[in-house]
Design an enzyme around this catalytic site. Structure first.
Site, mmCIF file in Angstrom:
data_model
loop_
_atom_site.group_PDB
_atom_site.id
_atom_site.type_symbol
_atom_site.label_atom_id
_atom_site.label_comp_id
_atom_site.label_asym_id
_atom_site.label_seq_id
_atom_site.Cartn_x
_atom_site.Cartn_y
_atom_site.Cartn_z
ATOM 1 N N LYS A 62 0.798 -1.223 0.000
ATOM 2 C CA LYS A 62 0.000 0.000 0.000
ATOM 3 C C LYS A 62 0.836 1.281 0.000
ATOM 4 C CE LYS A 62 -4.412 -1.455 0.454
ATOM 5 N NZ LYS A 62 -5.568 -0.958 -0.307
ATOM 6 N N SER A 87 -8.691 -0.849 6.719
ATOM 7 C CA SER A 87 -8.641 -1.887 7.752
ATOM 8 C C SER A 87 -7.250 -2.022 8.334
ATOM 9 C CB SER A 87 -9.082 -3.247 7.171
ATOM 10 O OG SER A 87 -8.208 -3.642 6.126
ATOM 11 N N GLU A 222 -9.830 -14.200 -4.798
ATOM 12 C CA GLU A 222 -10.696 -13.724 -3.716
ATOM 13 C C GLU A 222 -11.059 -14.844 -2.757
ATOM 14 O OE1 GLU A 222 -13.619 -10.222 -5.147
ATOM 15 O OE2 GLU A 222 -14.071 -12.182 -6.004
ATOM 16 N N GLY A 226 -18.087 -14.896 1.198
ATOM 17 C CA GLY A 226 -18.571 -13.563 1.502
ATOM 18 C C GLY A 226 -17.848 -12.429 0.837
ATOM 19 N N ASP A 229 -16.932 -10.724 -4.285
ATOM 20 C CA ASP A 229 -17.788 -9.816 -5.047
ATOM 21 C C ASP A 229 -17.313 -9.620 -6.483
ATOM 22 O OD1 ASP A 229 -16.314 -6.733 -4.705
ATOM 23 O OD2 ASP A 229 -15.721 -8.354 -3.387
ATOM 24 N N SER A 333 0.989 -9.727 -0.954
ATOM 25 C CA SER A 333 0.603 -8.329 -0.758
ATOM 26 C C SER A 333 1.076 -7.729 0.555
ATOM 27 C CB SER A 333 -0.916 -8.192 -0.862
ATOM 28 O OG SER A 333 -1.568 -9.095 0.022
ATOM 29 N N ASN A 336 1.520 -8.166 7.496
ATOM 30 C CA ASN A 336 1.153 -7.527 8.759
ATOM 31 C C ASN A 336 0.212 -8.402 9.586
ATOM 32 O OD1 ASN A 336 2.706 -5.182 8.582
ATOM 33 N ND2 ASN A 336 1.244 -4.262 7.178
#
Length: 350
Positions: A62, A87, A222, A226, A229, A333, A336
């Site tokens: 990020k 998040s 993914e 849930g 998407d 990715s 953490n």
């Protein structure tokens, strides 16, 4: 953010990389014979090349998008600070980018981050440690965005979205530029494809834009339970605008953004999105930690799990092979997580 937006092209990604490369790590690319054998089937050899963004600043990719986004803002725009919702990883990235940009610009850039109350404690502490003022919200995107509006009205801060903005997308795409160069120049293994996790879609869209016209196919990954998407949206032909999930891949509990959807839903950019179960995510994470000796967070394990366990994707790799080895880049990715979280995930015996 600034009204002056760069087009979503490979040329823009290359320009972004030139702008931020002195501010980020050129993270290593690792290989694993064991995991590559597990990903292979029949006469098809799959060589897995792991782009280790867990070794990036703040422990995740990020920082690329956040650094690029701030670099594109003017001094006047930054005077009142920046705000985002996240998040965890984007929160840390923006806080660090604001701190480092403050040194370059010569004035303090306040940073406000809205985080769900259920965020990993270590991520909250890290964001605060980088200088962010943390504001808590509910877990859904709608609740996060509502709290951001409150902060903006109070402070006048510029919104730096976690994923749904061209400058974020272009910044994230820089990892694909590096991965392709490293695979060919350092390892002698030119890439055939890349698979990346998909939450809000900034990374997947950025990787796809970076690879457009190179011959490298791009796929998304993914959690099935849930947070699938993008997969459902591609199936139904329309963007899914909300996600309710407590998947262990907490960085992916977000619907794909509008701008990212335009890229991801285009077959000329992304060749497909594949899903995996929670148990498969755990198995993949366990393999990476135990076999590669690399600490990753659950979200990073999702594309690994697709490469190992999703039969449709494995068939796609066989088609891509056409009698030759397939060099598949996998985006790790971030890393953490904590020992406590790992114990929570793997300590209980079923």
């Amino acid at each position: 953010m600034s009204s002056m937006q760069l087009p979503l092209t490979r040329e823009s990604v290359l320009e972004a990389h030139a702008l931020i490369k002195s501010c980020i790590h050129r993270t290593p690319v690792f290989t694993s014979t064991t995991l590559s054998k597990l990903a292979s089937s029949g006469d098809t050899n799959i060589n897995l090349l792991f782009k280790c963004e867990n070794l990036q600043k703040i422990g995740a990719f990020k920082i690329r998008g956040a650094t690029h986004a701030l670099a594109r803002l003017t001094d006047e725009e930054l005077q009142k600070g920046v705000v985002t919702h996240s998040s965890g990883n984007h929160a840390q990235a923006l806080a660090l980018a604001a701190r480092e940009s403050s040194l370059v610009r010569g004035f303090k850039i306040p940073c406000y981050v809205v985080m769900p109350r259920i965020s990993t404690p270590s991520k909250i502490a890290a964001a605060e440690g980088y200088g962010a003022q943390v504001v808590f919200s509910g877990p859904t995107s709608a609740e996060r965005e509502a709290e951001v509006r409150v902060v903006r009205e109070r402070t006048g801060a510029v919104l730096v979205p976690p994923y749904d903005h061209p400058h974020i997308i272009l910044g994230q795409g820089t990892m694909a530029v590096e991965l392709a160069e490293q695979a060919e120049e350092e390892l002698g293994m030119p890439l055939d494809a890349i698979i990346a996790p998909c939450g809000g879609g900034g990374m997947l869209a950025g990787v796809a834009v970076a690879c457009k016209g190179t011959g490298i196919k791009v796929f998304g990954a993914e959690p099935r339970e849930g947070a699938d998407d993008a997969w459902r949206g591609l199936r139904d032909g329309r963007r899914v605008d909300s996600v309710k999930s407590l998947t262990i891949a907490d960085g992916l509990r977000t619907p794909v953004g509008f701008t990212n959807w335009e890229v991801i839903s285009d077959k000329n950019h992304v060749s497909g999105v594949y899903t995996v179960s929670e148990e498969e995510i755990k198995l993949a994470m366990k393999l990476v930690v135990e076999r590669m000796k690399v600490l990753i967070e659950p979200s990073s394990a999702v594309p690994v799990a697709v490469a190992l366990y999703n039969n449709e994707f494995r068939e796609e790799m066989q088609k891509l092979a056409r009698g030759k080895d397939v060099n598949l880049g996998i985006i790790i990715s971030g890393g953490n997580t904590t020992i406590d979280k790992i114990i929570e995930l793997f300590g209980a015996k079923n």
